[in-house]
Design a protein around this motif. Structure first.
Motif, PDB file in Angstrom:
ATOM      1  N   THR A 124       0.835  -1.205   0.000  1.00  0.00           N
ATOM      2  CA  THR A 124       0.000   0.000   0.000  1.00  0.00           C
ATOM      3  C   THR A 124       0.866   1.251   0.000  1.00  0.00           C
ATOM      4  O   THR A 124       0.555   2.242  -0.680  1.00  0.00           O
ATOM      5  CB  THR A 124      -0.931   0.002   1.227  1.00  0.00           C
ATOM      6  N   ARG A 128       1.003   4.657  -2.336  1.00  0.00           N
ATOM      7  CA  ARG A 128       1.017   6.024  -1.808  1.00  0.00           C
ATOM      8  C   ARG A 128       2.225   6.790  -2.335  1.00  0.00           C
ATOM      9  O   ARG A 128       2.119   7.985  -2.668  1.00  0.00           O
ATOM     10  CB  ARG A 128       1.053   6.006  -0.271  1.00  0.00           C
ATOM     11  N   THR A 164      -9.032  -2.253   1.340  1.00  0.00           N
ATOM     12  CA  THR A 164      -9.440  -1.267   2.344  1.00  0.00           C
ATOM     13  C   THR A 164      -8.608  -0.007   2.163  1.00  0.00           C
ATOM     14  O   THR A 164      -7.611   0.008   1.436  1.00  0.00           O
ATOM     15  CB  THR A 164      -9.229  -1.804   3.768  1.00  0.00           C
ATOM     16  N   TYR A 166      -6.562   3.191   1.502  1.00  0.00           N
ATOM     17  CA  TYR A 166      -6.063   3.926   0.348  1.00  0.00           C
ATOM     18  C   TYR A 166      -6.179   3.119  -0.936  1.00  0.00           C
ATOM     19  O   TYR A 166      -6.500   3.655  -2.003  1.00  0.00           O
ATOM     20  CB  TYR A 166      -4.605   4.319   0.591  1.00  0.00           C
ATOM     21  N   ALA A 168      -8.406   0.795  -1.728  1.00  0.00           N
ATOM     22  CA  ALA A 168      -9.801   0.769  -2.169  1.00  0.00           C
ATOM     23  C   ALA A 168     -10.207   2.105  -2.778  1.00  0.00           C
ATOM     24  O   ALA A 168     -10.862   2.149  -3.833  1.00  0.00           O
ATOM     25  CB  ALA A 168     -10.709   0.416  -0.985  1.00  0.00           C
ATOM     26  N   ARG A 169      -9.806   3.194  -2.138  1.00  0.00           N
ATOM     27  CA  ARG A 169     -10.179   4.518  -2.646  1.00  0.00           C
ATOM     28  C   ARG A 169      -9.525   4.791  -3.998  1.00  0.00           C
ATOM     29  O   ARG A 169     -10.185   5.276  -4.927  1.00  0.00           O
ATOM     30  CB  ARG A 169      -9.788   5.607  -1.641  1.00  0.00           C
ATOM     31  N   TYR A 170      -8.254   4.484  -4.119  1.00  0.00           N
ATOM     32  CA  TYR A 170      -7.563   4.792  -5.362  1.00  0.00           C
ATOM     33  C   TYR A 170      -8.018   3.880  -6.496  1.00  0.00           C
ATOM     34  O   TYR A 170      -8.163   4.319  -7.639  1.00  0.00           O
ATOM     35  CB  TYR A 170      -6.043   4.700  -5.189  1.00  0.00           C
ATOM     36  N   GLY A 172     -10.939   2.726  -6.806  1.00  0.00           N
ATOM     37  CA  GLY A 172     -12.229   3.272  -7.225  1.00  0.00           C
ATOM     38  C   GLY A 172     -12.064   4.457  -8.169  1.00  0.00           C
ATOM     39  O   GLY A 172     -12.800   4.590  -9.155  1.00  0.00           O
ATOM     40  N   MET A 173     -11.082   5.311  -7.899  1.00  0.00           N
ATOM     41  CA  MET A 173     -10.818   6.443  -8.780  1.00  0.00           C
ATOM     42  C   MET A 173     -10.363   5.986 -10.162  1.00  0.00           C
ATOM     43  O   MET A 173     -10.709   6.583 -11.180  1.00  0.00           O
ATOM     44  CB  MET A 173      -9.746   7.345  -8.164  1.00  0.00           C
TER      45      MET A 173
END
Length: 400
Positions: A124, A128, A164, A166, A168-170, A172-173
């Motif tokens: 992860t 980042r 989960t 970062y 999951a968020r990235y 999704g983007m």
């Protein structure tokens, strides 16, 4: 060389999160590779631990030399399997950008410290690093790497079933589906990592005197390579006897160095040849018409033969038992964990001690965000900087 239909194709590349004009002279993945090579995160790998902390010797592998060896092995395999060499090399060079100082000891300490605050793992952190922490361009944070490179970095170890934080968020983007496999190029980079660290950890263990050649005689693959090299050494060994004992000792040492090197390179070759052959058979059986078919396969296509997978597991078990848990390694591991734990606890308790830039980031967010800033700060440290920072924070005789 034309690449196979199951390789990732530049014609179907999905672009970047922040649109940029394409380069007239480089493919998208050559451009990604160059951005990684010029990144701050890549440079710091020069002084980050592989097994032995940087000050223990100049000839041991670091995360940088490890990454270069992974890239060489990965690119050779990619060429043989007719997939995109540049994307494969890019993923190999970038795969360890999220590692902490002091290797897995530092990672374990940060993971424990961040347990309440979203956790920590180096994969992860690699994401980042390349999407947020590198700050070099006016138009965006990160390196703005291609969709395919980011997919490979996130999924090179296989599908991510329960993403989960970062990731999951990235994802999704990006519109990235995490529940399937990565393409062949990313799978090759992951397996080249396995080949490289098994081979060079054996090499460094021998060089450090924590292992000896006789320890390897019973290991599958390694023992066979050693036996073959010993036969060659018996034929090529320089004559001894004479009055100059120091010359004899030098000759014997030189022979041992040659035995070690010749053994390790045969181990790398055996693993890479088996991996290439089995992967080719897997591809023939699957008959993928595109990279998407590889993503949708029921199992990874890049793999050892069943026999070599067992042998490779035996090598891994030997390294864990005899090298990674050697008492001398354990002592350094313990000191490294204590240093990272101490730095984290001091800085998380008093954000005013963070350097400019980092302090403003931490003070401008909530407690979870502040802890993440501290973790980002520590993860980016080299071994040497972490030791100096620990002294600056704990030793009254050292200026802050």
């Amino acid at each position: 060389m034309s690449i196979a239909p199951y390789a990732v194709q530049t014609a179907t590349a999905r672009g970047r999160l922040h649109p940029e004009a394409e380069s007239p002279s480089r493919t998208p993945w050559q451009r990604d590779r160059d951005r990684i090579l010029h990144s701050a995160g890549f440079r710091t790998l020069q002084y980050k631990t592989q097994v032995f902390v940087n000050h223990q010797g100049d000839f041991f592998r670091t995360r940088l030399t490890h990454s270069l060896e992974v890239a060489q092995i990965a690119r050779s395999i990619a060429r043989n399997l007719r997939v995109d060499e540049d994307l494969t090399e890019t993923l190999a060079l970038a795969h360890d950008l999220g590692h902490t100082p002091f290797g897995h000891a530092g990672e374990d300490a940060l993971a424990a410290a961040m347990g309440e605050w979203g956790g920590f793992d180096h994969n992860t952190q690699t994401l980042r690093q390349v999407t947020k922490l590198e700050r070099r361009y006016f138009g965006f944070d990160g390196l703005n790497l291609t969709w395919e490179t980011l997919e490979g970095l996130i999924k090179h170890n296989g599908p991510v079933d329960h993403p989960t934080g970062y990731v999951a968020r990235y994802a999704g983007m990006l519109g990235l589906e995490l529940g399937c496999y990565a393409p062949v190029e990313a799978q090759i980079a992951a397996m080249a990592d396995d080949i490289a660290y098994h081979a060079h950890d054996l090499d460094d263990g021998l060089r450090a005197g924590l292992l000896c050649l006789s320890d390897l005689a019973g290991l599958p693959v390694v023992g066979d390579a050693l036996a073959q090299v010993r036969r060659l050494a018996g034929e090529a060994e320089p004559p001894r006897g004479g009055r100059d004992m120091s010359a004899d000792m030098r000759a014997e040492l030189q022979v041992d160095d040659r035995i070690r090197h010749e053994t390790i390179r045969r181990v790398i070759n055996a693993l890479a040849v088996d991996l290439t052959g089995q992967t080719r058979r897997n591809l023939e059986e699957l008959a993928p018409a595109s990279a998407e078919d590889v993503r949708r396969a029921a199992a990874p296509v890049v793999a050892y033969s069943p026999a070599m997978a067992r042998d490779n597991g035996a090598i891994r078990g030997f390294l864990y038992a005899r090298l990674y848990r050697h008492w001398r390694v354990n002592r350094m591991t313990r000191k490294a964990r204590m240093a990272v734990e101490s730095i984290f606890s001091i800085l998380a308790a008093d954000l005013s001690l963070l350097p400019d830039g980092w302090r403003q980031q931490a003070q401008g967010t909530d407690r979870t965000g502040a802890h993440r800033v501290v973790a980002d700060y520590i993860a980016g440290m080299t071994d040497r900087f972490a030791m100096e920072e620990h002294r600056r924070l704990t030793d009254l005789s050292v200026p802050g």
